[in-house]
Write a protein that holds these residues in place. Structure first.
Motif, PDB file in Angstrom:
ATOM      1  N   MET A  36       0.820  -1.336   0.151  1.00 48.17           N
ATOM      2  CA  MET A  36      -0.054   0.119   0.020  1.00 48.17           C
ATOM      3  C   MET A  36       0.881   1.288  -0.101  1.00 48.17           C
ATOM      4  SD  MET A  36      -3.068   0.972   2.728  1.00 48.17           S
ATOM      5  CE  MET A  36      -3.442  -0.649   2.717  1.00 48.17           C
ATOM      6  N   TYR A  37       0.655   2.286  -0.935  1.00 46.31           N
ATOM      7  CA  TYR A  37       1.416   3.329  -0.714  1.00 46.31           C
ATOM      8  C   TYR A  37       0.488   4.583  -1.011  1.00 46.31           C
ATOM      9  CZ  TYR A  37       4.905   6.612  -2.090  1.00 46.31           C
ATOM     10  OH  TYR A  37       5.579   8.118  -2.286  1.00 46.31           O
ATOM     11  N   VAL A  38       0.735   5.923  -0.403  1.00 44.99           N
ATOM     12  CA  VAL A  38      -0.229   6.903  -0.619  1.00 44.99           C
ATOM     13  C   VAL A  38       0.894   8.045  -1.193  1.00 44.99           C
ATOM     14  CG1 VAL A  38      -1.715   8.749   0.173  1.00 44.99           C
ATOM     15  CG2 VAL A  38      -1.783   6.263   0.841  1.00 44.99           C
TER      16      VAL A  38
ATOM     17  N   HIS B  62      -4.052   6.538  -4.022  1.00 41.53           N
ATOM     18  CA  HIS B  62      -3.828   5.036  -3.071  1.00 41.53           C
ATOM     19  C   HIS B  62      -3.637   4.150  -4.061  1.00 41.53           C
ATOM     20  CE1 HIS B  62      -5.467   7.466   0.662  1.00 41.53           C
ATOM     21  NE2 HIS B  62      -5.575   8.149  -0.248  1.00 41.53           N
TER      22      HIS B  62
ATOM     23  N   PHE C  10      -2.796  -0.095  -3.731  1.00 43.16           N
ATOM     24  CA  PHE C  10      -2.745  -1.137  -3.148  1.00 43.16           C
ATOM     25  C   PHE C  10      -2.160  -2.436  -3.814  1.00 43.16           C
ATOM     26  CE2 PHE C  10      -6.382   1.608  -2.074  1.00 43.16           C
ATOM     27  CZ  PHE C  10      -6.235   1.564  -0.512  1.00 43.16           C
TER      28      PHE C  10
ATOM     29  N   PHE D  24      -6.973   3.970  -5.895  1.00 43.49           N
ATOM     30  CA  PHE D  24      -8.098   5.044  -5.900  1.00 43.49           C
ATOM     31  C   PHE D  24      -7.293   6.247  -5.790  1.00 43.49           C
ATOM     32  CE2 PHE D  24     -10.846   7.601  -3.535  1.00 43.49           C
ATOM     33  CZ  PHE D  24     -12.314   7.139  -3.826  1.00 43.49           C
TER      34      PHE D  24
ATOM     35  N   HIS E 121     -11.748  -3.185  -5.583  1.00 41.17           N
ATOM     36  CA  HIS E 121     -11.233  -2.896  -4.136  1.00 41.17           C
ATOM     37  C   HIS E 121     -10.293  -3.999  -3.582  1.00 41.17           C
ATOM     38  CE1 HIS E 121     -11.815  -2.061   0.256  1.00 41.17           C
ATOM     39  NE2 HIS E 121     -12.238  -1.168  -0.197  1.00 41.17           N
ATOM     40  N   PRO E 122      -9.178  -3.517  -2.769  1.00 45.53           N
ATOM     41  CA  PRO E 122      -8.320  -4.637  -2.216  1.00 45.53           C
ATOM     42  C   PRO E 122      -8.773  -5.647  -1.496  1.00 45.53           C
ATOM     43  CG  PRO E 122      -8.013  -2.369  -1.501  1.00 45.53           C
ATOM     44  CD  PRO E 122      -9.008  -2.224  -2.496  1.00 45.53           C
ATOM     45  N   LEU E 123     -10.275  -5.540  -1.140  1.00 47.91           N
ATOM     46  CA  LEU E 123     -10.634  -6.648  -0.390  1.00 47.91           C
ATOM     47  C   LEU E 123     -11.434  -7.395  -1.357  1.00 47.91           C
ATOM     48  CD1 LEU E 123     -11.420  -5.024   3.135  1.00 47.91           C
ATOM     49  CD2 LEU E 123      -9.297  -6.373   2.447  1.00 47.91           C
ATOM     50  N   GLY E 124     -11.726  -7.197  -2.613  1.00 55.17           N
ATOM     51  CA  GLY E 124     -12.604  -7.690  -3.573  1.00 55.17           C
ATOM     52  C   GLY E 124     -13.737  -6.992  -4.036  1.00 55.17           C
ATOM     53  N   GLY E 125     -14.179  -7.120  -5.166  1.00 54.01           N
ATOM     54  CA  GLY E 125     -15.753  -6.520  -5.481  1.00 54.01           C
ATOM     55  C   GLY E 125     -15.291  -4.976  -5.791  1.00 54.01           C
ATOM     56  N   GLY E 126     -16.238  -4.393  -6.191  1.00 56.73           N
ATOM     57  CA  GLY E 126     -16.260  -3.018  -6.577  1.00 56.73           C
ATOM     58  C   GLY E 126     -15.938  -2.058  -5.375  1.00 56.73           C
ATOM     59  N   TRP E 127     -15.695  -0.915  -5.605  1.00 57.84           N
ATOM     60  CA  TRP E 127     -15.512   0.096  -4.770  1.00 57.84           C
ATOM     61  C   TRP E 127     -16.709   0.896  -4.082  1.00 57.84           C
ATOM     62  CZ3 TRP E 127     -10.324   1.529  -3.151  1.00 57.84           C
ATOM     63  CH2 TRP E 127      -9.264   0.761  -4.163  1.00 57.84           C
ATOM     64  N   PRO E 128     -17.102   0.446  -3.041  1.00 61.16           N
ATOM     65  CA  PRO E 128     -18.372   1.108  -2.501  1.00 61.16           C
ATOM     66  C   PRO E 128     -18.400   2.527  -2.298  1.00 61.16           C
ATOM     67  CG  PRO E 128     -17.271   0.156  -0.795  1.00 61.16           C
ATOM     68  CD  PRO E 128     -16.528   0.095  -1.705  1.00 61.16           C
TER      69      PRO E 128
ATOM     70  N   GLU F  40     -21.400   1.356  -6.572  1.00 62.58           N
ATOM     71  CA  GLU F  40     -20.259   0.479  -6.579  1.00 62.58           C
ATOM     72  C   GLU F  40     -19.585   1.174  -7.986  1.00 62.58           C
ATOM     73  OE1 GLU F  40     -19.643  -3.529  -6.023  1.00 62.58           O
ATOM     74  OE2 GLU F  40     -19.877  -3.014  -3.721  1.00 62.58           O
TER      75      GLU F  40
END
Lengths: 420, 280
Positions: B1-3, B16, B18, B146, B160-167, B184
């Protein structure tokens, strides 16, 4: 400190200067520092200096001259015996001491003089020294009037003698590093410099037996000094023109005796705006009854700010977006939550309190280096390149600022200055 | 992860990244945004100010900067899509000025105008810059990122880093405790335009103008546009904000569910349309 320790410290310092002056644009921006640091001064055949003025500042200069590899104090001179005695105590036994500068010049045995006296005496002393065939190192500011500044420059040119003015920040590795980063575009185009020198002191010194208020506190009286402008601001005006790479075009200002109503004649509060080409500005304040903001130059560009006295650079990094900070934390702990978008996009307009990044090289001995540079200039008969032009500009700017405040009107940059 | 966090285009950017994020890649994306800023800004000398100098003097101009040329191409392409409601040349001080007076020869990279005018790309630049940064990140193999330009323009890359779309949720601009809409995003950009909410009363903010007559939009509205292209998203959110009700009907495209217009004015002349909600 042993000689070996001093050699190591000196070498490290010179290396810092050389590193700071290497790179694109720096040879033109600070040629004096590079040439002073690159020289390898010899210990033998030291340049013989006669120091005129052995008060506090003069004695500080003597201590620095004694550290150099190419200069020696060959005579000291002061009209006030207690100061002369203190100066004599710093130099080798038998060093000639004089109460009158004429006697010192007539005695011969000197290559150059160092002038650390009240401002109004700089020009006559310098002209006498040039007349005696000597080179001159003179404390800033150059002179009490712009005409006298010009006369000093003209006389040095006519006599083909070196005139060097004491602006030690021009040899300061931190300032050189700051300039290098500005030249590299790290803070974007510099459009404004805010500078201040704030103290909380009357600036009045106790009068020792045998002297007078006018002689000891000459900085407070107009015949001898322009006060804050010539004694403090001139340093920072030099930084302003150096970093903005130009002379000002115009100055407006306001000065007052606002707090120390003790019979002084010079302002204890000054506020000025120096205008430069393309709308750039140098905004200056100096006062003597509040020390909170001290001495600093804030060099401001669209991408960052450099504060050389603190030795720090502050990129224009906006504050974190809280919603995105929360998103990061959520991801770290494996929690997926909606990300709110659509809040305010405006920066909170508060002062930045982030610590910034160090410019490096906190230790310095730039006063010593400027004398080594002067020694080499005297030996070769060639002034350190670019230095006098910077100093002349700074002195003229300080005196023009005084005129703007006295007259309550904008003063344009003089068109009749001597070409350096 | 880097910002990577920095200021550009008069706002704050955050990138952001990931996964195995490479700071050098993030910095390359930042440079892409800064190059877009350098090309499109009117707040310092730039290719746009040079172009404006020509057009205001009544002269045609050759566009040498590839980014400015790309921006003009995208704006030209978006004109039909946005019903001419996004117009970077419209100016209340110059009646008649607008894209309709511009002659843009894409092949010859040449711009002329039938009357003096100047471009101000405004928020379009943010979406345009996010697109360039996204290209850099995708080319470098970044799979999840992101990107945020201010808090009204974002773009996401991959899942999204945890899966699925970005909510994503859009808070109600007048009541942060309430939600306006949620959805999403995946490999999409989002632009929000508003005449209400934090920051919209700031004195430095330009008023939202209707290109047709230069009048200022005074209705209390917030619009949202989601698009594969950040630049197009900016165009559409602006167009939705200035659109008449009839124009908004054409722009909203309820089948896609990627454009929204929210009216906060209580007047009965502001009826709700499909994907248009009256909230008081």
């Amino acid at each position: 400190m042993t000689d070996k320790d001093f050699d190591l410290t000196r070498r490290a310092f010179l290396d810092h200067v050389l590193i700071a002056t290497a790179g694109a644009g720096m040879s033109a921006a600070a040629p004096w520092a590079a040439s002073a640091a690159a020289a390898e001064p010899l210990q033998r055949d030291r340049v013989r200096l006669g120091v005129i003025g052995t008060g506090d500042r003069g004695r500080t200069l003597i201590r620095n001259i004694l550290k150099t590899r190419n200069c020696a104090v060959a005579a000291v001179c002061d009209t006030f015996e207690p100061h002369l005695a203190k100066g004599r105590a710093l130099v080798a036994a038998g060093t000639p001491a004089f109460a009158d500068h004429r006697a010192m010049l007539d005695a011969g045995g000197l290559d150059a003089v160092v002038i650390a006296t009240p401002l109004d005496s700089h020009a006559p002393l310098a002209l006498d020294a040039f007349g005696a065939g000597l080179h001159v190192w003179c404390e800033k500011a150059m002179a009490r009037t712009i005409a006298d500044c010009s006369a000093m420059v003209k006389q040095s040119q006519d006599s083909r003698k070196v005139l060097q003015i004491g602006h030690q920040r021009m040899f300061h590795p931190t300032y050189l590093a700051a300039l290098k980063r500005v030249k590299a575009g790290e803070i974007g185009p510099v459009t404004q410099i805010r500078a201040s020198w704030h103290r909380n002191t009357s600036w009045r010194r106790p009068i020792p037996p045998g002297s007078t208020d006018r002689k000891i506190n000459w900085r407070l009286y107009r015949d001898a000094s322009a006060g804050l402008m010539t004694e403090l601001a001139t340093h920072q005006l030099q930084i302003g023109s150096w970093f903005l790479d130009a002379a000002p075009t115009r100055v407006i200002g306001s000065g007052s005796i606002c707090f120390w109503k003790d019979g002084r004649e010079v302002y204890d509060h000054v506020a000025l705006v120096y205008e430069y080409s393309d709308g750039r500005k140098f905004v200056y304040t100096s006062l003597l009854n509040n020390a909170r903001y001290g001495c600093e130059e804030q060099i401001q560009g669209s991408k960052g700010t450099i504060e050389p006295e603190l030795g720090r650079i502050y990129p224009e990094v906006p504050p974190k977006v809280l919603a995105l900070q929360r998103m990061q934390e959520d991801v770290k702990r494996g929690h997926k939550r909606t990300i709110p978008i659509g809040g305010a996009t405006w920066f909170p307009e508060l002062p930045v309190t982030t610590p910034g990044e160090l410019l490096g090289w906190g230790e310095y001995d730039e006063t010593m280096l400027q004398f080594e540079g002067f020694g080499e200039a005297v030996r070769s008969g060639k002034p350190l390149p670019g230095m006098l032009a910077q100093a002349y500009q700074a002195s003229v700017a300080s005196l023009l600022g005084e005129q703007a405040m006295d007259r309550g009107e904008a003063m344009t940059w003089p068109g009749d200055l001597v070409r350096v | 992860m880097y910002v990577e966090r920095f200021a550009a285009m008069g706002t704050r950017f955050e990138l952001h990244l990931f996964g195995n994020a490479d700071p050098a890649v993030a910095r390359a994306a930042r440079r892409a945004i800064e190059r877009a800023d350098d090309a499109l800004t009117i707040h310092r000398p730039s290719p746009v100010t040079a172009l404006n100098d020509c057009l205001l003097a009544g002269r045609p101009c050759q566009v040498d900067d590839p980014l400015l040329l790309d921006a003009l191409v995208e704006i030209e392409a978006a004109q039909g899509l946005a019903l001419g409601l996004f117009d970077p040349a419209a100016d209340v001080a110059r009646p008649g000025a607008g894209w309709g007076a511009v002659v843009f020869d894409r092949q010859a990279a040449r711009v002329a105008a039938s009357l003096p005018l100047a471009f101000d790309f405004g928020g379009f630049g943010k979406g345009f810059a996010l697109d360039r940064a996204g290209d850099v990140l995708r080319d470098a193999g970044v799979a999840s990122a992101f990107l945020c330009a201010g808090e009204s323009s974002i773009a996401v890359i991959g899942a999204h880093p945890l899966g699925g779309g970005w909510p994503i949720t859009i808070p109600h601009p007048l009541d942060p405790e309430r939600t306006l809409v949620e959805f999403e995003l995946r490999d999409e950009a989002l632009s929000i335009s508003s005449t209400v909410g934090a920051g919209t009363d700031a004195p430095e903010r330009s008023p939202m103008l209707r290109p047709s007559d230069g009048s200022q939009v005074t209705a209390a509205r917030t619009t949202v546009a989601i698009d594969r292209s950040g630049a197009r998203g900016e165009v559409m959110s602006t167009a939705l904000l200035v659109a008449t009700d009839a124009q908004a009907e054409c722009l909203l495209d309820p089948a896609q569910g990627r454009r929204f217009r929210f009216n906060f004015s209580p007047e009965p002349v502001m009826p709700a349309h499909a994907y248009e909600v009256v909230l008081q």
